[in-house]
Design an enzyme around this catalytic site. Structure first.
Site, PDB file in Angstrom:
ATOM      1  CG  ASP A  32      -2.023  -1.029   1.112  1.00 21.12           C
ATOM      2  OD1 ASP A  32      -2.147  -1.654   0.033  1.00 21.12           O
ATOM      3  OD2 ASP A  32      -2.759  -1.226   2.100  1.00 21.12           O
ATOM      4  CD  GLU A  34       6.679  -1.286  -2.892  1.00 21.17           C
ATOM      5  OE1 GLU A  34       7.649  -1.358  -3.661  1.00 21.17           O
ATOM      6  OE2 GLU A  34       6.036  -2.284  -2.502  1.00 21.17           O
ATOM      7  CE1 TYR A  35      -2.612   1.990  -7.028  1.00 25.63           C
ATOM      8  CE2 TYR A  35      -3.234   3.528  -5.289  1.00 25.63           C
ATOM      9  CZ  TYR A  35      -3.447   2.989  -6.546  1.00 25.63           C
ATOM     10  OH  TYR A  35      -4.493   3.436  -7.316  1.00 25.63           O
ATOM     11  CG  ASP A  36      -0.962   4.930  -0.254  1.00 27.16           C
ATOM     12  OD1 ASP A  36      -1.868   4.671  -1.069  1.00 27.16           O
ATOM     13  OD2 ASP A  36      -1.025   4.626   0.948  1.00 27.16           O
ATOM     14  CB  SER A  80     -37.170  -8.250 -18.008  1.00 26.12           C
ATOM     15  OG  SER A  80     -37.257  -6.881 -17.690  1.00 26.12           O
ATOM     16  CG  LEU A  81     -33.099 -12.593 -17.680  1.00 29.81           C
ATOM     17  CD1 LEU A  81     -32.051 -13.157 -16.743  1.00 29.81           C
ATOM     18  CD2 LEU A  81     -32.873 -13.104 -19.088  1.00 29.81           C
ATOM     19  CD  GLU A 121     -23.053 -15.791 -17.004  1.00 31.11           C
ATOM     20  OE1 GLU A 121     -21.940 -15.545 -17.457  1.00 31.11           O
ATOM     21  OE2 GLU A 121     -24.071 -15.127 -17.296  1.00 31.11           O
ATOM     22  CE  LYS A 123     -32.742 -12.273 -11.692  1.00 31.94           C
ATOM     23  NZ  LYS A 123     -32.863 -11.241 -10.662  1.00 31.94           N
ATOM     24  NE  ARG A 144     -33.776  -4.261 -17.402  1.00 29.77           N
ATOM     25  CZ  ARG A 144     -35.016  -3.913 -17.724  1.00 29.77           C
ATOM     26  NH1 ARG A 144     -35.587  -2.885 -17.122  1.00 29.77           N
ATOM     27  NH2 ARG A 144     -35.704  -4.578 -18.632  1.00 29.77           N
ATOM     28  CE1 TYR A 227     -25.530  -9.293 -17.073  1.00 32.96           C
ATOM     29  CE2 TYR A 227     -24.682  -8.893 -14.863  1.00 32.96           C
ATOM     30  CZ  TYR A 227     -25.634  -8.670 -15.835  1.00 32.96           C
ATOM     31  OH  TYR A 227     -26.688  -7.825 -15.590  1.00 32.96           O
ATOM     32  CE  LYS A 291     -26.846 -14.810 -19.256  1.00 36.59           C
ATOM     33  NZ  LYS A 291     -25.711 -13.848 -19.337  1.00 36.59           N
ATOM     34  CB  CYS A 412     -40.715  10.583  29.302  1.00 32.42           C
ATOM     35  SG  CYS A 412     -39.765  11.502  28.061  1.00 32.42           S
ATOM     36  CB  CYS A 425     -36.790  11.272  23.909  1.00 34.16           C
ATOM     37  SG  CYS A 425     -37.166  11.757  25.614  1.00 34.16           S
ATOM     38  CB  CYS A 431     -36.729   9.150  28.821  1.00 35.64           C
ATOM     39  SG  CYS A 431     -37.659   8.269  27.553  1.00 35.64           S
TER      40      CYS A 431
END
Length: 678
Positions: A32, A34-36, A80-81, A121, A123, A144, A227, A291, A412, A425, A431
């Site tokens: 991390d 090195e990335y930073d 849609s399916l 696959e 869903k 969508r 997908y 499918k 109360c 409250c 209370c």
């Protein structure tokens, strides 16, 4: 300047390569730090030059607040399916497919379609995404919508680090579809420090992607599985396997669970396996998609008005249902927060009889159009084994009785105030539900662990002895307790002994027992480990707190305000005067007391996650042992996790550990051996 741009191009290419390995392949190439270092250099050069490259990873943090969503017309429809609720429905779909293929082959004997084969696959239960790439660059992302037109959410989608901003395919325009999701482990980690916890992973993902502030989207740390290629002006595929290979080659994150089946019987077996293992996944699914694998067959079979004939969604046992909303009660919590709880007509949902449902707050009632819903039909949903929630009214008409939002505390009678999205409250000292809740929480196992204490005990002590604050517990006398109903000499002495024993609870447990708003066990443990002293914690400034990992500004403000409250100050001072120690635990002393060796322990300095049910000890006992052995026990699995200890019925955390290659200790004898106990 040209040198700076050249260096920026070099940094962008390298950072995107590292992002791909980290977020898509789960295969980090550098630390991390090195990335930073590379990221910070890029950010500095962008600031100095005033230019930001199109595919710069700095664009992923979320930019300006948007004014609204623009419409996006998809280049190809998102269908849609049709649904199969059980195996009979699946076989009926298969019969239709066979008939259509047979009819076509009879008319085209010289160029018949192949024998149907299938792909299965998952869903996903998130938000569908449609991504448009032109000449290799991500130029649009949309929901969508109605399948033809969706909402443009490109700034939000850019924050999802597993979605590439550029791809190797540069020969035209393509649209790919996928699902934006929030991992369950990410949701759990988010809620540990969130001022406003999220209810479930699906709503968390959908709400983030449709939020006008991309910074909110970025904070949710969403992921996405791709997908499908829905449109392309230049590339085509012979079968599904070829399309999946194209997606992988273009650095899209494709779920490893894709099964190719030669027969519908194999499909049915795969579906049974998915149903059995669905709760082991680290994300929500609500079914599977079956499918036809051959693309030419898909083209020939085509579509009905609503669905493709070549695919079907196999739905799991219903986790949504409709029922009648009978009433809404407003309950008072220990912090004074007023929460609406809905009573519904009993209905079976995912094998459970449901009568109570959550409603988050008054705003939730407005958003879900439940203001005029008493006596009306509502949708409810049970997700991930949590209390069901109401999703909204079935009809749009205001045909029910009004849900009245209280102006006064139902317990109360005090005036209620709105803080953020919730009613509160503020009568903390008068209370009753708040007082009882605070005392019960203080005495609970994870807090001061006062044995035999219960809500019933708290109510009795409050009503008959005037116990109104946790500090009052330390003033109780034997003579007072034995006079109470159901309190004999033994029970009274046992309670006093347990209260006395609680004085030795460590600092982390005491901080948790205090019930500081917006903090839980993880945060209070972090505070105890970081500051090491109650005195120092009480005096901590906001900036000191924000500098601690996992403590944000809202949590820091809550901590500072809590310890500045005169009522809390007096309560804590009274407990300390009564002998409560609240000292930070010494790891070596704790280890010695538990019979655990820190020296040479494989857990020393390691990050460990507990999941599932252990048989020889409780999860809390295991956590104590691991911490005594020098481990840091956290709640979520990541690439930085060193071990996962898995008991019986381990679920999504175990699955994620295996996906990431994290070592798993799934044998309790092995755990005890590693702790040096055997």
């Amino acid at each position: 300047m040209s040198d700076a741009i050249a260096r920026m191009e070099q940094l962008v290419a390298e950072l995107n390569r590292l992002n791909y390995h980290y977020y898509t392949l789960d295969d980090p190439l550098v630390s991390d730090a090195e990335y930073d270092k590379l990221y910070d250099e890029l950010a500095r050069l962008e600031k100095e030059s005033g230019q930001v490259l199109d595919d710069s990873p700095t664009k992923r943090v979320g930019g300006e607040l948007l004014k609204g969503f623009d419409e996006h017309r998809h280049l190809a429809p998102l269908w849609s399916l049709d649904k199969a609720q059980d195996k009979e429905d699946l076989l009926a779909w298969h019969t239709r497919v066979q008939k259509l293929v047979g009819d076509y082959n009879e008319k085209h004997p010289d160029h018949p379609l192949p024998v149907p084969s299938f792909v299965v696959e998952l869903k996903y239960d998130g938000l569908t995404l449609n991504l448009t790439y032109r000449d290799g660059r991500l130029v649009q992302a949309a929901t969508r919508g109605n399948g033809v037109v969706g909402e443009g959410i490109l700034p939000q989608v850019r924050t999802i680090r597993s979605i590439p901003l550029t791809i190797p395919y540069t020969e035209g325009t393509i649209e790919v579809q996928g699902e934006g999701i929030m991992h369950l482990s990410t949701l759990e980690a988010y809620n540990q420090t969130a001022a406003e916890p999220l209810k479930n992973a699906r709503n968390a993902a959908a709400g983030a992607l449709r939020n006008l502030n991309p910074a909110v989207t970025a904070s949710r740390k969403l992921d996405a599985f791709i997908y499908n290629v829905g449109y392309s002006d230049n590339v085509s595929f012979s079968d599904h396997q070829e399309m999946v290979a194209f997606l992988k080659d273009n650095r899209f994150k494709v779920n490893p669970f894709i099964r190719f089946c030669a027969s519908i019987e194999e499909v049915a077996e795969e579906l049974e396996q998915i149903v059995a293992r669905r709760h082991e996944l680290d994300y929500l699914i609500d079914g599977a998609v079956v499918k036809l694998a051959d693309m030419r067959t898909r083209e020939v079979l085509g579509y009905t008005e609503k669905f493709p004939r070549w695919a079907v969604a196999f739905k799991f046992e219903a986790e949504e249902a409709t029922t009648i909303l009978k009433e809404v009660n407003w309950e008072v919590g220990r912090t004074g927060k007023i929460t609406p709880v809905a009573k519904v007509e009993a209905v079976e949902l995912a094998g459970v009889t449901v009568q109570n449902c959550t409603l988050n707050n008054a705003g939730d009632i407005e958003r879900k159009q439940l203001k005029h819903a008493l006596g009306s039909l509502v949708y409810i949903r049970r997700s991930n084994d949590v209390i069901p929630e109401i999703l909204g009214k079935v009809t749009e008409e205001a045909d029910g009785e009004v849900v009245v939002v209280p102006e006064h505390c139902p317990a109360c009678g005090s005036d209620l105030v709105m803080r953020g999205a919730h009613l509160f409250c503020e009568n903390r000292l008068g209370c009753t539900p708040q007082l009882i809740g605070r005392i019960t929480h203080f005495a609970s196992r994870d807090a001061m662990d006062i044995e035999t204490f219960s809500v019933k005990t708290a109510r009795q002590l409050h009503a008959e002895l005037g116990v109104r604050d946790p500090a009052d517990l330390y003033d109780l006398q034997f003579e007072d307790l034995v006079k109470l109903e159901r309190f004999g000499d033994k029970k009274a002495q046992n309670l006093l002994d347990a209260i006395e024993k609680s004085k030795s609870r460590d600092l982390a447990s005491f901080l948790f027992a205090l019930g500081i708003p917006n903090t839980g066990k993880t945060t209070t443990k972090v505070l105890a480990d970081h500051f090491g002293s109650l005195t120092v914690v009480r005096a901590a400034h906001r900036d000191e707190l924000v500098a601690i990992h996992d403590i944000g500004e809202i949590v820091a403000d809550s901590i500072v305000n809590f310890f500045a409250d005169p009522i809390m100050k007096e309560s804590i001072d009274r407990m300390l005067a009564a002998g409560v120690k609240a000292e930070a635990g010494a790891p070596t002393a704790a280890a010695e007391a538990l019979g655990v060796s820190v020296e040479d322990s494989p857990f020393n300095g390691k990050t460990v996650v507990l999941t599932g049910t252990l048989t020889s000890m409780t999860r809390d006992e295991a956590k104590q042992l691991l911490e005594a052995a020098g481990a840091k026990v956290t709640g979520s699995v990541s690439k930085k996790t060193d071990y996962v200890v898995a008991g019986e019925s381990a679920g999504s955390k175990l699955a994620k550990a295996r996906d990431l290659g994290v070592p798993v200790v799934d044998n309790e004898e092995e755990l005890r051996r590693m702790l040096g106990m055997d």
